[in-house]
Design a protein around this motif. Structure first.
Motif, PDB file in Angstrom:
ATOM      1  N   GLU A 160     -14.715  -9.349  -6.944  1.00 27.38           N
ATOM      2  CA  GLU A 160     -13.984  -8.098  -6.784  1.00 27.38           C
ATOM      3  C   GLU A 160     -13.732  -7.838  -5.309  1.00 27.38           C
ATOM      4  O   GLU A 160     -14.476  -8.298  -4.454  1.00 27.38           O
ATOM      5  N   PHE A 161     -12.663  -7.090  -5.043  1.00 30.51           N
ATOM      6  CA  PHE A 161     -12.405  -6.694  -3.669  1.00 30.51           C
ATOM      7  C   PHE A 161     -13.427  -5.647  -3.245  1.00 30.51           C
ATOM      8  O   PHE A 161     -13.851  -4.815  -4.049  1.00 30.51           O
ATOM      9  N   THR A 162     -13.756  -5.694  -1.986  1.00 28.12           N
ATOM     10  CA  THR A 162     -14.584  -4.628  -1.415  1.00 28.12           C
ATOM     11  C   THR A 162     -13.696  -3.797  -0.503  1.00 28.12           C
ATOM     12  O   THR A 162     -12.479  -3.761  -0.697  1.00 28.12           O
ATOM     13  N   GLY A 163     -14.251  -3.199   0.518  1.00 29.43           N
ATOM     14  CA  GLY A 163     -13.509  -2.289   1.391  1.00 29.43           C
ATOM     15  C   GLY A 163     -12.223  -2.858   1.971  1.00 29.43           C
ATOM     16  O   GLY A 163     -11.133  -2.308   1.749  1.00 29.43           O
ATOM     17  N   PRO A 164     -12.256  -3.984   2.728  1.00 31.41           N
ATOM     18  CA  PRO A 164     -11.013  -4.485   3.327  1.00 31.41           C
ATOM     19  C   PRO A 164      -9.998  -4.966   2.293  1.00 31.41           C
ATOM     20  O   PRO A 164      -8.793  -4.744   2.448  1.00 31.41           O
ATOM     21  N   GLY A 165     -10.466  -5.599   1.247  1.00 29.08           N
ATOM     22  CA  GLY A 165      -9.549  -6.074   0.197  1.00 29.08           C
ATOM     23  C   GLY A 165      -8.862  -4.934  -0.520  1.00 29.08           C
ATOM     24  O   GLY A 165      -7.662  -4.985  -0.818  1.00 29.08           O
ATOM     25  N   ASN A 166      -9.632  -3.902  -0.816  1.00 22.68           N
ATOM     26  CA  ASN A 166      -9.037  -2.721  -1.457  1.00 22.68           C
ATOM     27  C   ASN A 166      -8.015  -2.061  -0.550  1.00 22.68           C
ATOM     28  O   ASN A 166      -6.960  -1.608  -1.003  1.00 22.68           O
ATOM     29  N   THR A 167      -8.317  -2.007   0.733  1.00 18.86           N
ATOM     30  CA  THR A 167      -7.375  -1.415   1.686  1.00 18.86           C
ATOM     31  C   THR A 167      -6.097  -2.243   1.756  1.00 18.86           C
ATOM     32  O   THR A 167      -4.983  -1.693   1.765  1.00 18.86           O
ATOM     33  N   GLY A 168      -6.242  -3.564   1.771  1.00 21.79           N
ATOM     34  CA  GLY A 168      -5.066  -4.439   1.803  1.00 21.79           C
ATOM     35  C   GLY A 168      -4.194  -4.277   0.576  1.00 21.79           C
ATOM     36  O   GLY A 168      -2.965  -4.191   0.673  1.00 21.79           O
ATOM     37  N   MET A 169      -4.817  -4.230  -0.602  1.00 19.34           N
ATOM     38  CA  MET A 169      -4.033  -4.048  -1.835  1.00 19.34           C
ATOM     39  C   MET A 169      -3.390  -2.664  -1.872  1.00 19.34           C
ATOM     40  O   MET A 169      -2.259  -2.519  -2.339  1.00 19.34           O
ATOM     41  N   THR A 170      -4.086  -1.675  -1.361  1.00 16.49           N
ATOM     42  CA  THR A 170      -3.521  -0.323  -1.308  1.00 16.49           C
ATOM     43  C   THR A 170      -2.299  -0.301  -0.404  1.00 16.49           C
ATOM     44  O   THR A 170      -1.282   0.336  -0.732  1.00 16.49           O
ATOM     45  N   ILE A 171      -2.370  -0.993   0.716  1.00 14.43           N
ATOM     46  CA  ILE A 171      -1.214  -1.048   1.629  1.00 14.43           C
ATOM     47  C   ILE A 171      -0.037  -1.727   0.940  1.00 14.43           C
ATOM     48  O   ILE A 171       1.102  -1.245   1.018  1.00 14.43           O
ATOM     49  N   LEU A 172      -0.294  -2.847   0.249  1.00 13.35           N
ATOM     50  CA  LEU A 172       0.798  -3.559  -0.440  1.00 13.35           C
ATOM     51  C   LEU A 172       1.470  -2.678  -1.487  1.00 13.35           C
ATOM     52  O   LEU A 172       2.696  -2.567  -1.528  1.00 13.35           O
ATOM     53  N   VAL A 173       0.655  -2.071  -2.321  1.00 19.06           N
ATOM     54  CA  VAL A 173       1.209  -1.263  -3.420  1.00 19.06           C
ATOM     55  C   VAL A 173       1.841   0.024  -2.880  1.00 19.06           C
ATOM     56  O   VAL A 173       2.857   0.487  -3.392  1.00 19.06           O
ATOM     57  N   ALA A 174       1.254   0.587  -1.830  1.00 20.25           N
ATOM     58  CA  ALA A 174       1.783   1.837  -1.273  1.00 20.25           C
ATOM     59  C   ALA A 174       3.123   1.624  -0.569  1.00 20.25           C
ATOM     60  O   ALA A 174       3.934   2.554  -0.495  1.00 20.25           O
ATOM     61  N   THR A 175       3.377   0.447  -0.052  1.00 27.76           N
ATOM     62  CA  THR A 175       4.668   0.199   0.597  1.00 27.76           C
ATOM     63  C   THR A 175       5.741  -0.197  -0.407  1.00 27.76           C
ATOM     64  O   THR A 175       6.930  -0.114  -0.107  1.00 27.76           O
ATOM     65  N   LEU A 176       5.334  -0.600  -1.601  1.00 28.06           N
ATOM     66  CA  LEU A 176       6.292  -1.088  -2.597  1.00 28.06           C
ATOM     67  C   LEU A 176       7.321  -0.024  -2.994  1.00 28.06           C
ATOM     68  O   LEU A 176       8.528  -0.256  -2.906  1.00 28.06           O
ATOM     69  N   VAL A 177       6.881   1.133  -3.413  1.00 30.10           N
ATOM     70  CA  VAL A 177       7.801   2.171  -3.914  1.00 30.10           C
ATOM     71  C   VAL A 177       8.721   2.697  -2.816  1.00 30.10           C
ATOM     72  O   VAL A 177       9.948   2.774  -3.025  1.00 30.10           O
ATOM     73  N   PRO A 178       8.204   3.034  -1.633  1.00 27.57           N
ATOM     74  CA  PRO A 178       9.133   3.516  -0.602  1.00 27.57           C
ATOM     75  C   PRO A 178      10.140   2.457  -0.157  1.00 27.57           C
ATOM     76  O   PRO A 178      11.301   2.790   0.103  1.00 27.57           O
ATOM     77  N   VAL A 179       9.706   1.200  -0.085  1.00 30.23           N
ATOM     78  CA  VAL A 179      10.638   0.145   0.327  1.00 30.23           C
ATOM     79  C   VAL A 179      11.750  -0.012  -0.704  1.00 30.23           C
ATOM     80  O   VAL A 179      12.933  -0.099  -0.359  1.00 30.23           O
ATOM     81  N   ILE A 180      11.396  -0.044  -1.979  1.00 32.40           N
ATOM     82  CA  ILE A 180      12.420  -0.186  -3.031  1.00 32.40           C
ATOM     83  C   ILE A 180      13.362   1.017  -3.022  1.00 32.40           C
ATOM     84  O   ILE A 180      14.587   0.854  -3.106  1.00 32.40           O
ATOM     85  N   ALA A 181      12.815   2.208  -2.919  1.00 33.37           N
ATOM     86  CA  ALA A 181      13.659   3.412  -2.918  1.00 33.37           C
ATOM     87  C   ALA A 181      14.600   3.419  -1.713  1.00 33.37           C
ATOM     88  O   ALA A 181      15.798   3.701  -1.853  1.00 33.37           O
ATOM     89  N   TYR A 182      14.072   3.093  -0.547  1.00 32.24           N
ATOM     90  CA  TYR A 182      14.899   3.084   0.659  1.00 32.24           C
ATOM     91  C   TYR A 182      15.962   1.989   0.574  1.00 32.24           C
ATOM     92  O   TYR A 182      17.127   2.211   0.905  1.00 32.24           O
ATOM     93  N   TYR A 183      15.556   0.804   0.115  1.00 28.50           N
ATOM     94  CA  TYR A 183      16.497  -0.317   0.001  1.00 28.50           C
ATOM     95  C   TYR A 183      17.654   0.037  -0.928  1.00 28.50           C
ATOM     96  O   TYR A 183      18.820  -0.165  -0.575  1.00 28.50           O
TER      97      TYR A 183
END
Length: 157
Positions: free
Chosen positions: A59-82
């Protein structure tokens, strides 16, 4: 192309969201889009680094969870803006080209309208239909035959 880039970003959970931003920056050539492209690439690289340094075995711990959160959090704004900016850009291009489309010559010369002053206007008669091809005659004969057959079936039943 829009659908392809949106699906590409969504299926990779935001890892390839930079591709949509790159296409937008190339198409619009706006400085703002290039800056946002660099920001998205930076966020994606940061997320991959955080996921890569994660020491969790299953399982992901602190840094892995943060990395996945960054990926998923940028997905919706990037698609909407694009999508928003790509649609606006192409709509702007269509409006800019609209005056040129109106100046094209019509397929037929304009008809001169002559006022009738209350009198009926003369119109040219429609041309008489040409000879009927043999295939149509054959189809008509077969339909007549079928019609006669069906009438006999209804009367005999």
């Amino acid at each position: 192309m829009r659908v392809l880039f949106v699906v590409l970003a969504a299926l990779t959970c935001g890892l390839l969201a930079w591709a949509a931003m790159l296409r937008l920056a190339l198409v619009t050539r706006a400085v703002r889009d290039w800056v946002l492209f660099v920001a998205v690439v930076g966020l994606d690289v940061l997320a991959v680094v955080l996921i890569g340094v994660d020491k969790g075995d299953e399982e992901f711990t602190g840094p892995g969870n943060t990395g996945m959160t960054i990926l998923v959090a940028t997905l919706v704004p990037v698609i909407a803006y694009y999508l928003t900016m790509d649609i606006r850009h192409h709509a702007r291009l269509a409006r800019a080209q609209a005056p040129y489309q109106q100046t094209q010559f019509p397929a037929y010369p304009p008809q001169q309208h002559q006022p009738s002053y209350g009198y009926p206007t003369q119109s040219t008669p429609a041309p008489a239909p040409g000879p009927v091809p043999a295939r149509i005659d054959q189809v008509r004969a077969e339909l007549d035959e079928l019609s006669d057959y069906l009438r006999k079936q209804e009367g005999g039943s």
